[in-house]
Scaffold this active site. Sequence first.
Site, mmCIF file in Angstrom:
data_model
loop_
_atom_site.group_PDB
_atom_site.id
_atom_site.type_symbol
_atom_site.label_atom_id
_atom_site.label_comp_id
_atom_site.label_asym_id
_atom_site.label_seq_id
_atom_site.Cartn_x
_atom_site.Cartn_y
_atom_site.Cartn_z
ATOM 1 N N SER A 1 0.866 -1.200 0.000
ATOM 2 C CA SER A 1 0.000 0.000 0.000
ATOM 3 C C SER A 1 0.883 1.224 0.000
ATOM 4 O O SER A 1 2.065 1.144 0.358
ATOM 5 C CB SER A 1 -0.854 -0.011 1.269
ATOM 6 O OG SER A 1 -1.480 1.241 1.481
ATOM 7 N N TYR B 1 -2.280 -1.071 10.284
ATOM 8 C CA TYR B 1 -2.337 -1.302 8.834
ATOM 9 C C TYR B 1 -0.985 -0.971 8.200
ATOM 10 O O TYR B 1 -0.433 -1.765 7.417
ATOM 11 C CB TYR B 1 -3.448 -0.436 8.235
ATOM 12 C CG TYR B 1 -3.627 -0.554 6.737
ATOM 13 C CD1 TYR B 1 -4.349 -1.611 6.181
ATOM 14 C CD2 TYR B 1 -3.090 0.403 5.869
ATOM 15 C CE1 TYR B 1 -4.530 -1.721 4.812
ATOM 16 C CE2 TYR B 1 -3.265 0.307 4.503
ATOM 17 C CZ TYR B 1 -3.983 -0.749 3.969
ATOM 18 O OH TYR B 1 -4.159 -0.850 2.608
#
Length: 254
Positions: free
Chosen positions: A145, A158
Amino acid sequence: MDIRFDNKVAFVTGAAGGIGFAAAKIFAEAGAKVAMADINEKRINEAADSLNCTGYDVLPITLDVSDEQQVKMAVEQVVSHFGKIDVAYNNVGIHAAVRENLADTEGWDFDHVLAVNLRGIWNCTKYELIEMKKYGKGAIVNCSSQGGLVGIPCIGAYNASKHGILGLTKSVALEYARQGIRINAICPGTCETPMVKHAIEMSPDHMARVIDAIPLGRVGKPEEIASMVLLLCSDYAGFAVGQTWAMDGGYTVM
Ligand code: NAI
């Protein structure tokens, strides 16, 4: 450049929607047989039906990537059905709850996100490699990401998982480069997917800040990430090993 995957088998996780579905579809359009895996049995069957209906050869599989035994069995199912795995896109990721700061977060939230996002990639990569080693050829793309490249406040778990994926990808890529297996990672930026729709509903202010900061001035399309996955799995990217490819509208350039 016409990228074809005729007579190849692709394995895509988290393929019931979003970027995973776009990746499964682009592999199928390029001629591959595609094993599409997801934790959501109903949605993965519907997604597979939608591609099989149009003449593609896809196999739906239900699995939880955080469960090593389920991943092992899923890979065995792909090989038993299609005979091999040539390329794999380990796409599954879940978003942690957005909290103002780490002191307000819970340990179980961290453990769950790491179990799915990081251990899930480890599980998938391990069993894909066991198969690919047999033919001495293969390509794997792991999904990190933009949060794997830079800090983003309020989503520490995350981001920790996504940074971890890059470290894992680089190390394993070095282990297998001379065995004919290339492993790379992509770092999507904010895209129009169910995950982002949910994040906007849950945390509108946080997501507004993230989206406002995209230099390109728009969010991405799942197909724009999928086409990079296709390229990285193809022989056109034959010299790309252990690298990180940001597809984020410029978010991590600043
Ligand atoms: P999504 O939430 O729309 O789709 C993810 C799919 O994974 C869903 O179909 C879900 O059922 C499945 N899934 C969830 N947990 C699972 C598990 N334990 N085992 C098997 N399947 C499971 O996600 P989206 O937005 O398409 O994201 C795909 C990947 O891209 C993720 O790794 C995400 O972190 C990453 N990413 C996405 C961004 C975005 O803006 N959409 C931005 C940066 C990274």
